[in-house]
Design a protein around this motif. Structure first.
Motif, PDB file in Angstrom:
ATOM      1  N   VAL A   1      51.824 -15.604 -37.152  1.00 18.55           N
ATOM      2  CA  VAL A   1      51.796 -14.565 -38.002  1.00 18.55           C
ATOM      3  C   VAL A   1      52.707 -14.432 -39.082  1.00 18.55           C
ATOM      4  O   VAL A   1      52.210 -14.509 -40.138  1.00 18.55           O
ATOM      5  CB  VAL A   1      51.943 -13.215 -37.123  1.00 18.55           C
ATOM      6  CG1 VAL A   1      51.862 -11.907 -38.101  1.00 18.55           C
ATOM      7  CG2 VAL A   1      50.921 -13.114 -35.977  1.00 18.55           C
TER       8      VAL A   1
ATOM      9  N   ARG B   1      51.425 -17.395 -41.751  1.00 20.65           N
ATOM     10  CA  ARG B   1      49.952 -17.229 -41.919  1.00 20.65           C
ATOM     11  C   ARG B   1      49.516 -17.791 -43.138  1.00 20.65           C
ATOM     12  O   ARG B   1      48.383 -18.285 -43.250  1.00 20.65           O
ATOM     13  CB  ARG B   1      49.397 -15.828 -41.738  1.00 20.65           C
ATOM     14  CG  ARG B   1      50.026 -14.810 -42.588  1.00 20.65           C
ATOM     15  CD  ARG B   1      49.421 -13.377 -42.337  1.00 20.65           C
ATOM     16  NE  ARG B   1      50.287 -12.367 -43.213  1.00 20.65           N
ATOM     17  CZ  ARG B   1      51.324 -12.018 -42.797  1.00 20.65           C
ATOM     18  NH1 ARG B   1      51.879 -12.392 -41.617  1.00 20.65           N
ATOM     19  NH2 ARG B   1      51.968 -11.016 -43.637  1.00 20.65           N
TER      20      ARG B   1
ATOM     21  N   TYR C   1      51.011 -23.004 -35.203  1.00 19.86           N
ATOM     22  CA  TYR C   1      49.306 -23.318 -35.458  1.00 19.86           C
ATOM     23  C   TYR C   1      48.809 -24.320 -34.780  1.00 19.86           C
ATOM     24  O   TYR C   1      47.433 -24.400 -34.025  1.00 19.86           O
ATOM     25  CB  TYR C   1      48.919 -23.095 -36.777  1.00 19.86           C
ATOM     26  CG  TYR C   1      49.101 -21.878 -37.649  1.00 19.86           C
ATOM     27  CD1 TYR C   1      47.782 -20.989 -37.110  1.00 19.86           C
ATOM     28  CD2 TYR C   1      50.033 -21.438 -38.430  1.00 19.86           C
ATOM     29  CE1 TYR C   1      47.911 -19.686 -37.738  1.00 19.86           C
ATOM     30  CE2 TYR C   1      49.939 -20.103 -38.770  1.00 19.86           C
ATOM     31  CZ  TYR C   1      49.053 -19.410 -38.441  1.00 19.86           C
ATOM     32  OH  TYR C   1      48.920 -18.033 -39.158  1.00 19.86           O
TER      33      TYR C   1
END
Length: 334
Positions: free
Chosen positions: A66, A69, A197
């Motif tokens: 987050v 991002r 990620y």
């Protein structure tokens, strides 16, 4: 003069902390196999163990994803490739190999990755490599021949050996993608964000491949046998997720920031030694004298292959483009 002394002291302290973090990363990564193999032998499919490991780690590092991002727009191809190869590919091949061959053998085969990176640099990128790096390749391949005992027609399951080689090939993809990710210099993506990620992409891919809804979840409620000692399966899973994945990656990344990638990569070679010793102590897996000697030769070859690269910006031939800027010092894996 006092200022120089202060800076030297601080630099020495940072180096000591970096070495400690690199050792912690090698220890954490090295313990993944001995914790995963009892779960596989208890009835879990290797792909299901990989899915549990990657998905659990992805949930833990979700706040990092987050925070970073913006990487989704800036480097989508890097994130997808990293998740497919460096996370899903390496872990799936390595854990599948564990179901067929000893932990130490699987990890030593995976340490052919530095040699394979040199092949990529020389044959695909058409860049020269140092003579010392070539010697490292020869040593690594010769040591591997001793580990798998080629003179006896492969004493281990050939499919297991091929799976371990697949993990090594995926490690090559990891190194190449790490190199691609640093092309932007100071604008390069944060390694922690790439790892976060990568784990999320790996978890998504493995969900489709492993089909966790078909997993025997009751295994996690029971115990797994570790060389005659029953251990709660959920404890082993927690170790794999929190220690062998999250802690291993984070300490590896932090160690790179305090050490040169070459030094951190050399320390990471201890992972194979740690995994072999832990498998001997905890799982009762024994290797013969030729296999131990071959494993030592593999590590020496990996050491030479990783440490023979010139410093960044040097006009000399390279030993391995990806290893010079390794995101997490893993040789691998897992």
């Amino acid at each position: 003069m006092p200022m120089h002394t202060s800076q030297g002291t601080r630099g020495g302290r940072d180096r000591g902390v970096g070495l400690g973090l690199a050792l912690a990363s090698a220890l954490a990564f090295g313990g993944s196999g001995v914790a995963a193999k009892p779960l596989i032998e208890a009835g879990l499919d290797p792909l299901h163990v990989v899915w549990l490991r990657v998905t659990g780690a992805a949930l833990v590092v979700l706040p990092l994803a987050v925070r970073h991002r913006a990487l989704l727009r800036a480097r989508p191809a890097l994130l997808i490739g990293f998740g497919l190869l460096a996370v899903a590919g390496v872990q799936a091949c390595y854990f599948a190999a564990l179901s067929r061959i000893p932990v130490g053998v699987a990890l030593l085969i995976e340490y052919l990755a530095p040699a394979l990176v040199l092949g990529w640099v020389r044959l695909v990128q058409r860049r020269p490599v140092t003579r010392a790096a070539a010697v490292g390749v020869v040593l690594a391949v010769g040591g591997l021949a001793c580990v798998v005992e080629v003179w006896s027609g492969l004493s281990f399951d050939p499919v297991g050996v091929l799976l371990a080689l697949g993990a090594a090939c995926c490690q090559v993809g990891y190194f190449v993608l790490a190199d691609q990710g640093t092309e932007a210099g100071e604008q390069a993506p944060d390694p922690l964000g790439v790892i976060a990620y990568g784990l999320l992409v790996g978890a998504a891919v493995l969900t489709v491949v492993a089909r966790p809804w078909t997993m025997d979840w009751s295994v996690l409620a029971g115990t797994a046998d570790m060389n005659g000692t029953p251990v709660p399966a959920v404890v082993l899973l927690a170790w794999i997720v929190l220690i062998a994945t999250v802690l291993a990656y984070v300490t590896g990344v932090l160690s790179v920031r305090r050490l040169s990638p070459q030094v951190a990569g050399v320390v990471a070679c201890l992972e194979a030694v740690i995994a072999t010793v832990l498998a001997w102590v905890l799982l009762g897996e024994h290797l013969s004298a030729p296999q131990l000697a071959g494993g030592a030769v593999v590590l020496v070859g990996a050491f030479i292959a990783q440490s023979s690269a010139p410093t960044k910006g040097s006009p000399e031939p390279v030993a391995g483009s990806g290893t010079e800027r390794d995101l997490s010092v893993r040789g691998t894996a897992a």
